[in-house]
Design a protein around this motif. Structure first.
Motif, PDB file in Angstrom:
ATOM      1  N   ASP A 156       7.027  26.033  14.691  1.00 15.90           N
ATOM      2  CA  ASP A 156       6.232  26.294  15.890  1.00 15.90           C
ATOM      3  C   ASP A 156       5.773  24.974  16.508  1.00 15.90           C
ATOM      4  O   ASP A 156       5.624  23.961  15.820  1.00 15.90           O
ATOM      5  N   ALA A 157       5.559  24.996  17.809  1.00 14.24           N
ATOM      6  CA  ALA A 157       4.970  23.863  18.520  1.00 14.24           C
ATOM      7  C   ALA A 157       4.089  24.427  19.634  1.00 14.24           C
ATOM      8  O   ALA A 157       4.207  25.601  19.989  1.00 14.24           O
ATOM      9  N   VAL A 163      -3.910  18.480  31.300  1.00 13.58           N
ATOM     10  CA  VAL A 163      -4.334  18.538  32.702  1.00 13.58           C
ATOM     11  C   VAL A 163      -3.223  17.977  33.589  1.00 13.58           C
ATOM     12  O   VAL A 163      -2.740  16.864  33.372  1.00 13.58           O
ATOM     13  N   LEU A 164      -2.807  18.772  34.582  1.00 11.67           N
ATOM     14  CA  LEU A 164      -1.759  18.369  35.514  1.00 11.67           C
ATOM     15  C   LEU A 164      -2.352  18.342  36.920  1.00 11.67           C
ATOM     16  O   LEU A 164      -2.922  19.328  37.387  1.00 11.67           O
ATOM     17  N   THR A 165      -2.225  17.217  37.584  1.00 12.35           N
ATOM     18  CA  THR A 165      -2.825  17.059  38.913  1.00 12.35           C
ATOM     19  C   THR A 165      -1.743  16.989  39.991  1.00 12.35           C
ATOM     20  O   THR A 165      -0.597  16.617  39.730  1.00 12.35           O
ATOM     21  N   HIS A 166      -2.133  17.377  41.191  1.00 10.72           N
ATOM     22  CA  HIS A 166      -1.257  17.257  42.351  1.00 10.72           C
ATOM     23  C   HIS A 166      -2.123  16.936  43.565  1.00 10.72           C
ATOM     24  O   HIS A 166      -3.357  16.846  43.461  1.00 10.72           O
ATOM     25  N   LYS A 167      -1.497  16.799  44.702  1.00 15.61           N
ATOM     26  CA  LYS A 167      -2.180  16.348  45.920  1.00 15.61           C
ATOM     27  C   LYS A 167      -3.328  17.253  46.324  1.00 15.61           C
ATOM     28  O   LYS A 167      -4.327  16.809  46.894  1.00 15.61           O
ATOM     29  N   PHE A 168      -3.233  18.545  45.998  1.00 16.35           N
ATOM     30  CA  PHE A 168      -4.212  19.508  46.479  1.00 16.35           C
ATOM     31  C   PHE A 168      -5.158  20.017  45.399  1.00 16.35           C
ATOM     32  O   PHE A 168      -5.976  20.888  45.657  1.00 16.35           O
ATOM     33  N   GLY A 169      -5.034  19.502  44.198  1.00 13.05           N
ATOM     34  CA  GLY A 169      -5.926  19.970  43.138  1.00 13.05           C
ATOM     35  C   GLY A 169      -5.386  19.661  41.756  1.00 13.05           C
ATOM     36  O   GLY A 169      -4.623  18.716  41.550  1.00 13.05           O
ATOM     37  N   ARG A 170      -5.750  20.496  40.808  1.00 18.49           N
ATOM     38  CA  ARG A 170      -5.317  20.290  39.425  1.00 18.49           C
ATOM     39  C   ARG A 170      -5.280  21.622  38.684  1.00 18.49           C
ATOM     40  O   ARG A 170      -5.802  22.641  39.157  1.00 18.49           O
ATOM     41  N   GLY A 171      -4.688  21.580  37.507  1.00 19.86           N
ATOM     42  CA  GLY A 171      -4.621  22.756  36.654  1.00 19.86           C
ATOM     43  C   GLY A 171      -4.465  22.324  35.211  1.00 19.86           C
ATOM     44  O   GLY A 171      -4.353  21.136  34.896  1.00 19.86           O
ATOM     45  N   VAL A 172      -4.430  23.305  34.317  1.00 18.74           N
ATOM     46  CA  VAL A 172      -4.336  23.011  32.888  1.00 18.74           C
ATOM     47  C   VAL A 172      -3.182  23.817  32.303  1.00 18.74           C
ATOM     48  O   VAL A 172      -3.051  25.023  32.550  1.00 18.74           O
ATOM     49  N   LEU A 173      -2.348  23.148  31.500  1.00 16.12           N
ATOM     50  CA  LEU A 173      -1.147  23.754  30.929  1.00 16.12           C
ATOM     51  C   LEU A 173      -1.342  24.081  29.451  1.00 16.12           C
ATOM     52  O   LEU A 173      -1.817  23.248  28.674  1.00 16.12           O
ATOM     53  N   PHE A 174      -0.953  25.299  29.069  1.00 13.15           N
ATOM     54  CA  PHE A 174      -0.933  25.743  27.677  1.00 13.15           C
ATOM     55  C   PHE A 174       0.436  26.361  27.406  1.00 13.15           C
ATOM     56  O   PHE A 174       0.990  27.057  28.254  1.00 13.15           O
ATOM     57  N   SER A 175       0.970  26.141  26.192  1.00 13.50           N
ATOM     58  CA  SER A 175       2.263  26.742  25.836  1.00 13.50           C
ATOM     59  C   SER A 175       2.354  26.938  24.331  1.00 13.50           C
ATOM     60  O   SER A 175       1.772  26.175  23.554  1.00 13.50           O
ATOM     61  N   VAL A 176       3.140  27.949  23.940  1.00 11.24           N
ATOM     62  CA  VAL A 176       3.468  28.197  22.531  1.00 11.24           C
ATOM     63  C   VAL A 176       4.981  28.324  22.426  1.00 11.24           C
ATOM     64  O   VAL A 176       5.614  29.011  23.234  1.00 11.24           O
ATOM     65  N   PHE A 177       5.556  27.658  21.414  1.00 10.09           N
ATOM     66  CA  PHE A 177       6.995  27.677  21.185  1.00 10.09           C
ATOM     67  C   PHE A 177       7.240  28.061  19.724  1.00 10.09           C
ATOM     68  O   PHE A 177       6.666  27.456  18.820  1.00 10.09           O
ATOM     69  N   ASP A 178       8.095  29.056  19.503  1.00  6.26           N
ATOM     70  CA  ASP A 178       8.400  29.553  18.158  1.00  6.26           C
ATOM     71  C   ASP A 178       9.882  29.370  17.895  1.00  6.26           C
ATOM     72  O   ASP A 178      10.715  30.131  18.375  1.00  6.26           O
ATOM     73  N   GLY A 179      10.227  28.329  17.125  1.00  7.15           N
ATOM     74  CA  GLY A 179      11.618  28.002  16.876  1.00  7.15           C
ATOM     75  C   GLY A 179      12.249  28.877  15.805  1.00  7.15           C
ATOM     76  O   GLY A 179      11.564  29.495  14.992  1.00  7.15           O
ATOM     77  N   HIS A 180      13.574  28.933  15.791  1.00  5.34           N
ATOM     78  CA  HIS A 180      14.320  29.702  14.801  1.00  5.34           C
ATOM     79  C   HIS A 180      15.659  29.032  14.562  1.00  5.34           C
ATOM     80  O   HIS A 180      16.142  28.261  15.393  1.00  5.34           O
ATOM     81  N   GLY A 181      16.251  29.312  13.402  1.00  6.36           N
ATOM     82  CA  GLY A 181      17.509  28.686  13.036  1.00  6.36           C
ATOM     83  C   GLY A 181      17.282  27.416  12.234  1.00  6.36           C
ATOM     84  O   GLY A 181      16.157  26.960  12.045  1.00  6.36           O
ATOM     85  N   ASP A 182      18.367  26.822  11.750  1.00  5.61           N
ATOM     86  CA  ASP A 182      18.263  25.629  10.908  1.00  5.61           C
ATOM     87  C   ASP A 182      17.548  24.476  11.604  1.00  5.61           C
ATOM     88  O   ASP A 182      16.863  23.682  10.953  1.00  5.61           O
ATOM     89  N   ASP A 183      17.725  24.341  12.911  1.00 11.80           N
ATOM     90  CA  ASP A 183      17.085  23.261  13.673  1.00 11.80           C
ATOM     91  C   ASP A 183      15.968  23.795  14.564  1.00 11.80           C
ATOM     92  O   ASP A 183      15.662  23.212  15.614  1.00 11.80           O
ATOM     93  N   GLY A 184      15.358  24.908  14.148  1.00 11.89           N
ATOM     94  CA  GLY A 184      14.310  25.513  14.961  1.00 11.89           C
ATOM     95  C   GLY A 184      13.125  24.610  15.217  1.00 11.89           C
ATOM     96  O   GLY A 184      12.530  24.633  16.302  1.00 11.89           O
ATOM     97  N   ASP A 185      12.756  23.781  14.225  1.00  6.39           N
ATOM     98  CA  ASP A 185      11.626  22.860  14.425  1.00  6.39           C
ATOM     99  C   ASP A 185      11.952  21.825  15.487  1.00  6.39           C
ATOM    100  O   ASP A 185      11.115  21.512  16.347  1.00  6.39           O
ATOM    101  N   LYS A 186      13.167  21.302  15.472  1.00  8.69           N
ATOM    102  CA  LYS A 186      13.578  20.314  16.481  1.00  8.69           C
ATOM    103  C   LYS A 186      13.643  20.958  17.861  1.00  8.69           C
ATOM    104  O   LYS A 186      13.246  20.344  18.866  1.00  8.69           O
ATOM    105  N   CYS A 187      14.153  22.203  17.924  1.00 12.49           N
ATOM    106  CA  CYS A 187      14.228  22.905  19.214  1.00 12.49           C
ATOM    107  C   CYS A 187      12.844  23.111  19.807  1.00 12.49           C
ATOM    108  O   CYS A 187      12.626  22.898  21.009  1.00 12.49           O
ATOM    109  N   ALA A 188      11.887  23.544  18.983  1.00 10.85           N
ATOM    110  CA  ALA A 188      10.537  23.817  19.478  1.00 10.85           C
ATOM    111  C   ALA A 188       9.849  22.532  19.940  1.00 10.85           C
ATOM    112  O   ALA A 188       9.229  22.501  21.013  1.00 10.85           O
ATOM    113  N   ILE A 189       9.957  21.469  19.164  1.00  9.59           N
ATOM    114  CA  ILE A 189       9.287  20.208  19.512  1.00  9.59           C
ATOM    115  C   ILE A 189       9.901  19.601  20.770  1.00  9.59           C
ATOM    116  O   ILE A 189       9.188  19.163  21.678  1.00  9.59           O
TER     117      ILE A 189
END
Length: 434
Positions: A156-157, A163-189
């Motif tokens: 998982d990652a 915080v992401l800003t732009h010309k007209f304001g800002r926002g906040v980014l959140f994400s969850v990634f759940d990898g699978h397979g032999d290289d699932g950790d590399k895929c998620a990261i």
């Protein structure tokens, strides 16, 4: 009433042996490590507990053997192992001393981000004079445990409050990634890094020519597809991949969600109601199933595939395990067996309709909302939405909520199976003016 005659019992024994032989045959092909573990467990049980304990006590171990048997990452702790200290009357309460996870080992696999807080308001910092509000948030991730692969990395990652800003304001980014397979950790990261970088770059160039909702959706789509092509280029994504669930909270109280796979985003209202801001991508969804079939794929359980007539590619209905998930299969053979219908990576399944195109949902922060929760399926598979809501409403501190959800999910998973998958959650509390 059924009379269990000797003949009937023999028939049952023969049928049971046939089913067991098939299970072992499938395991030998699909998961040889699990088959090996089962055979070891069977040999131990056949010997009996008393014989096993006595033979264990009589055996002499050197340091290297002890390091292989125990699961602690503290080498010094392993060297202090003394078989004479093992109280077999407490078995399996103290079984961690013989190679299972100890409480300390479980805690060492736990990652936790302390609560943070971001303010939006009329103080001129965002230059928009918008209604004031704030968000507080925490994240945590529990690395799983596989008896056949005790050193398996956390696949998982997450992105927690960028915080992401732009010309007209800002926002906040959140994400969850759940990898699978032999290289699932590399895929998620890698996907986590690419999504964060691409979203920051694309949102910074926002010029106001499109409405924010449409622009955020395009940003997420471009970022997800960039991650997908990168995994294809570096080879990690051939038979491995990851889910992706992202939330962008804007300074005008917008909530924008993009989703691929079965990680999830929900909103908990103050009255305990739960609103889901994402839709799981599984082959049992009719629209997802239709797309896969249109690409020439099969959607059925593993048991159903085994009785399909391969010469005419027709499906013969069988009674299968009700808990067995529908999977995606090729006409060319029994692969890839995906229990999801969308993912980033998994290039060997793209020709069967497993797409990296995200779905979107948007909403706005309302006075009735208390909190937002993003999590991998390890949370939602074991804790019903209503129970999640009760935990979220019962605590003010987001860190405490994270720990409660991860701990409850981990315990329930441990009670139901011999292994536990990785578990990740982000909890966001909404603070609106009274």
């Amino acid at each position: 009433m059924i009379e269990f005659t000797e003949e009937l019992l023999q028939e049952y024994d023969a049928l049971n042996k046939k089913l067991l032989d098939k299970m072992y045959s499938d395991l030998a092909e699909e998961n040889p490590l699990d088959l090996s573990r089962r055979e070891i467990m069977k040999s131990v049980l056949d010997e009996g507990c008393t014989h096993f304990c006595q033979s264990f006590k009589e055996k002499e171990f050197d340091k290297d053997e002890l390091l292989e048997m125990t699961d602690s990452e503290d080498e010094n702790n392993n060297t202090r192992f003394d078989i004479d200290d093992v109280d077999f009357k407490q078995w399996p309460h103290r079984a961690s001393q013989l190679g299972f996870l100890s409480r300390e080992s479980v805690l060492s696999r736990f990652v936790f981000d302390e609560e943070d807080r971001i303010e939006f308001g009329d103080d001129g910092n965002d230059g928009q004079g918008k209604d004031s509000f704030a968000i507080s948030f925490s994240a945590s991730s529990q690395r799983g445990y596989y008896p056949s692969n005790r050193n398996k990395a956390n696949q998982d990652a997450y992105i927690n409050g960028t915080v992401l800003t732009h010309k007209f304001g800002r926002g906040v980014l959140f994400s969850v990634f759940d990898g699978h397979g032999d290289d699932g950790d590399k895929c998620a990261i890698q996907t986590s890094n690419i999504v964060e970088e691409e979203c920051e770059k694309l949102l910074r160039s926002y010029n106001g020519s499109a409405d924010m909702e449409s622009y955020v959706q395009k940003t997420f789509k471009d970022a997800y597809l960039k991650a997908n092509s990168t995994l294809e280029e570096n080879g990690y994504g051939e038979t491995s991949g990851t889910t992706a669930t992202s939330l962008y909270v804007t300074d005008d109280k917008g909530l924008h969600v993009a989703n691929i796979g079965d990680s999830r985003c929900i909103v908990v209202s103050k009255n305990g109601e739960v609103t889901v801001l994402s839709r799981d991508h599984t082959p049992d969804r009719e629209d997802e199933k239709e797309r896969i079939i249109s690409y020439g794929g099969f959607v059925m359980t593993s048991a159903e595939y085994d009785v399909m007539d391969s010469s005419i590619h027709s499906f013969i209905s069988v009674t299968s395990n009700i808990n067995e998930p529908l999977r995606v299969w090729s006409k060319e053979g029994k692969f890839p067996g995906c229990a999801f219908s969308r993912s980033i990576g998994d290039m060997n399944a793209k020709d069967l309709g497993i797409t990296a195109e995200p779905e979107f949902m948007s909403s706005r922060i309302g006075e009735e909302m208390d909190s937002i929760i993003l999590g991998s399926d390890g949370i939602f598979d074991f804790i019903p939405d209503q129970e999640i809501a009760e935990i979220a409403l019962g605590e003010k501190d987001t860190g405490a909520i994270c720990k409660a959800l991860v701990g409850m999910s981990y315990n329930r998973w441990s009670e139901s199976e011999e292994r536990t998958d990785d578990i990740t959650v982000i909890v966001i509390k909404l603070h609106l003016p009274c």
